[in-house]
Enzyme design. Structure first.
Site, PDB file in Angstrom:
ATOM      1  N   CYS A 272      -0.644   2.406   9.022  1.00 47.52           N
ATOM      2  CA  CYS A 272       0.299   1.511   8.632  1.00 47.52           C
ATOM      3  C   CYS A 272      -0.098  -0.043   8.217  1.00 47.52           C
ATOM      4  O   CYS A 272      -0.539  -0.448   9.226  1.00 47.52           O
ATOM      5  CB  CYS A 272       1.564   1.661   9.244  1.00 47.52           C
ATOM      6  SG  CYS A 272       2.800   0.509   9.122  1.00 47.52           S
TER       7      CYS A 272
ATOM      8  N   GLU B 105       0.776  -1.229   0.007  1.00 47.22           N
ATOM      9  CA  GLU B 105       0.067  -0.096   0.147  1.00 47.22           C
ATOM     10  C   GLU B 105       0.882   1.310  -0.012  1.00 47.22           C
ATOM     11  O   GLU B 105       1.899   1.273   0.397  1.00 47.22           O
ATOM     12  CB  GLU B 105      -0.921  -0.184   1.199  1.00 47.22           C
ATOM     13  CG  GLU B 105      -0.376  -0.189   2.450  1.00 47.22           C
ATOM     14  CD  GLU B 105      -1.491  -0.341   3.624  1.00 47.22           C
ATOM     15  OE1 GLU B 105      -2.111  -1.393   3.493  1.00 47.22           O
ATOM     16  OE2 GLU B 105      -1.416   0.448   4.505  1.00 47.22           O
TER      17      GLU B 105
ATOM     18  N   CYS C 187       6.782  -5.351  15.424  1.00 45.26           N
ATOM     19  CA  CYS C 187       6.361  -4.439  16.813  1.00 45.26           C
ATOM     20  C   CYS C 187       4.975  -4.860  16.900  1.00 45.26           C
ATOM     21  O   CYS C 187       4.009  -5.383  16.217  1.00 45.26           O
ATOM     22  CB  CYS C 187       6.246  -3.134  16.413  1.00 45.26           C
ATOM     23  SG  CYS C 187       8.142  -2.691  15.770  1.00 45.26           S
TER      24      CYS C 187
ATOM     25  N   CYS D 255       6.746  -7.110   7.285  1.00 52.70           N
ATOM     26  CA  CYS D 255       7.947  -6.694   8.100  1.00 52.70           C
ATOM     27  C   CYS D 255       8.200  -7.633   9.219  1.00 52.70           C
ATOM     28  O   CYS D 255       7.526  -8.230   9.571  1.00 52.70           O
ATOM     29  CB  CYS D 255       7.502  -5.318   8.734  1.00 52.70           C
ATOM     30  SG  CYS D 255       8.929  -4.682   9.646  1.00 52.70           S
TER      31      CYS D 255
ATOM     32  N   CYS E 124       3.443   8.498   1.084  1.00 49.17           N
ATOM     33  CA  CYS E 124       4.016   7.489   2.231  1.00 49.17           C
ATOM     34  C   CYS E 124       4.080   6.167   1.523  1.00 49.17           C
ATOM     35  O   CYS E 124       3.235   5.675   0.907  1.00 49.17           O
ATOM     36  CB  CYS E 124       2.941   7.194   3.391  1.00 49.17           C
ATOM     37  SG  CYS E 124       3.585   6.034   4.585  1.00 49.17           S
TER      38      CYS E 124
ATOM     39  N   CYS F 249       1.528  -3.214  15.498  1.00 48.55           N
ATOM     40  CA  CYS F 249       1.526  -2.849  14.097  1.00 48.55           C
ATOM     41  C   CYS F 249       0.970  -4.064  13.245  1.00 48.55           C
ATOM     42  O   CYS F 249       1.237  -5.119  13.282  1.00 48.55           O
ATOM     43  CB  CYS F 249       3.056  -2.511  13.788  1.00 48.55           C
ATOM     44  SG  CYS F 249       3.114  -2.064  12.119  1.00 48.55           S
TER      45      CYS F 249
END
Ligand code: SAH
Ligand code: SF4
Length: 361
Positions: free
Chosen positions: A339, A91, A115, A111, A104, A118
Site C-alpha cells: 500500500c 496507485e 498509521c 491519508c 485494489c 503505512c
C-alpha cells in the site's frame, strides 16, 4: 473543470440528460458504450445523436487519468501509477487469484489517519478522489486487459489502496453503485470489499445501506494501548466504540467481517496478543475471519516483518480458539506492491530531482 462521466450513477446520468433536453433512453446507450463496448471518446458512441455527443463532450470527460508507470511482477500482479488532472499521483494494483482478477483501488491522495506502519500515512491527505476517479481506476485496468485481447474481466474489487474510504464516504458509495450496477460493469457486491481503519460512525451508516458489499476492519491490535501506539485513530475510536459498531454491523447484515491484522515483529505478534484477539472476537467468531498480513517493510519506518515462527504460532493460537484465519499471500513483492509504496518512492525521487536541480542552478 469538466467532470468525469464515470462518476455518475445510472440514475444521476439519466436525470442529467433529461434536464438537458435529451431522451431518457440515451443513458442506457451511453452506459453501454462506456461499460460494455468500453470506448474512450464520446465520438465513438455510434448510435448516439450528434447533439447528445456534443452535449456530453461539453460537460464531461472520459479519461482523466494518465498512466505514468506500469510495473508487472513475475506473479502477474500489475501496479499502475496514474497521474490525476491536477498532477497528483495515485496507485492501483491488479492481482491474479485462482478465483479471478482483483483490483485494489485508491480513494484519497494520501491519508490523514497516519498509521505508523503505512507508507500512505506519511504523506498527509491532499484531497479526496472523486467517484469518477475511483471508477476510472477500474476502467483503466479493464482497458489494459481489453488491449491484451484475452477476454479477461475485472471480477473483484478491494478498496484497500491509499486512503481511508470512510473518510470519503459519499464518493465511495457512488463508486460502489456504478461498478455494481447490472447495466454497467456488474461486479457483484459480494465480490467487493471495503477496508476501514475503524471510523465507527460510518460503520453504522454502512451497515444501514442494505448492500451486500463486504467489510474489512483493520484491527491490528487486541487492546487500546497497543492499538493507539500503531494507529492514532484509536484515540478517537477506541475498542469500546469500535466493538459496538461491529456488533451492530453483524446484527444488521448477518455478513462476515474480515479483521485485518498486520504482523509487526515483536510489537503485536506474540502469542499473548493472539490470545487476547481470540478473546476479543470470541462472541462473534461465527462471523469473523482474521486475515494475518505479513508486514511489508517501508523505508524510514521502525517496524520489521515477523519471523515465520511467530506468524505460525499466531495463526495456530487463533485456530485453537476457534477463530477462522489465514495468512495473506503476497502479490508483487518484487514491485513495491505494498500500500502506497510505489507512490511514496516516486514522490521521494521527484523531491530528490528537484533538490538536485536547485543545487545545480
Ligand atoms: N485505510 C484503510 C484501507 C487502506 S489500507 C485501512 O486502513 O483499512 C489497507 C490495508 O493495507 C490495511 O489493512 C493496512 O494494514 C495494509 N497495509 C498498509 N501498509 C502496509 C504494509 N507496509 N505492509 C502490509 N500491509 C500494509
Ligand atoms: Fe491510512 Fe489505511 Fe494507511 Fe492507516 S493503513 S495510514 S488508514 S491507508
Amino acid at each position: 473543470m469538466k467532470q468525469s462521466i464515470y462518476g455518475l450513477t445510472f440514475e444521476q446520468l439519466t436525470s442529467w440528460l433529461e434536464e438537458h433536453g435529451e431522451k431518457k433512453f440515451r443513458s442506457k446507450q451511453v452506459w453501454d458504450w462506456l461499460y460494455q463496448k468500453r470506448v474512450t471518446e464520446f465520438s465513438q458512441m455510434k448510435n448516439v445523436n450528434q447533439s447528445c455527443i456534443d452535449l456530453l463532450d461539453e460537460h464531461f470527460t472520459i479519461e482523466t487519468l494518465t498512466e505514468e508507470i506500469k510495473q508487472e511482477s513475475q506473479d502477474g500482479t500489475i501496479k499502475f501509477l496514474f497521474k490525476l488532472d491536477d498532477g497528483n499521483v495515485i496507485e492501483t494494483v491488479l492481482m491474479r487469484f485462482n478465483y479471478g482478477l482483483s483490483v485494489c483501488v485508491t480513494t484519497q491522495v494520501g491519508c490523514n489517519i497516519g498509521c505508523s506502519f503505512c507508507a500512505s500515512g506519511i504523506l498527509r491527505k491532499s484531497r479526496d478522489l472523486t467517484s469518477g476517479e475511483i471508477v476510472e481506476q477500474i476502467m483503466q485496468v479493464q482497458h489494459h486487459l481489453d488491449k491484451q485481447g484475452k477476454d479477461e474481466r475485472v471480477s473483484h474489487i478491494v478498496v484497500m489502496g491509499i486512503g481511508e474510504p470512510f473518510d470519503n464516504y459519499d464518493n465511495l458509495m457512488d463508486f460502489l453503485n456504478v461498478v455494481n450496477d447490472k447495466k454497467g460493469l456488474s461486479i457483484g457486491a459480494r465480490h467487493i470489499t471495503v477496508s476501514t481503519s475503524g471510523i465507527a460512525p460510518k460503520m453504522y451508516e454502512f451497515a444501514d445501506e442494505g448492500i451486500q458489499v463486504n467489510l474489512a476492519l483493520s484491527i491490528h491490535a487486541p487492546n487500546n494501548e497497543l492499538r493507539t501506539q500503531i494507529m492514532k485513530i484509536n484515540r478517537a475510536y477506541p475498542l469500546e466504540k469500535l466493538m459496538p459498531a461491529i456488533d451492530y454491523y453483524l446484527e444488521k447484515t448477518n455478513r462476515r467481517i474480515t479483521f485485518e491484522y498486520i504482523l509487526l515483529r515483536d510489537v503485536n505478534d506474540h502469542k499473548k496478543e493472539a490470545e487476547e484477539l481470540a478473546a476479543l472476537l470470541k462472541d462473534k467468531r461465527h462471523l469473523s475471519y482474521v486475515n494475518l498480513i505479513p508486514y511489508n517493510p517501508v523505508a524510514d519506518h521502525p517496524y520489521e516483518r515477523s519471523e515465520k515462527e511467530a506468524i505460525l504460532t499466531f495463526y495456530q493460537t487463533l485456530m485453537d480458539h476457534g477463530i477462522k484465519c489465514g495468512v495473506r499471500t503476497e502479490h508483487g513483492t518484487d514491485i513495491d506492491a505494498a500500500c502506497g509504496q510505489l507512490r511514496s518512492k516516486q514522490i521521494e525521487k521527484e523531491k530528490a530531482r528537484k533538490k538536485k536541480k536547485m543545487q545545480t542552478n
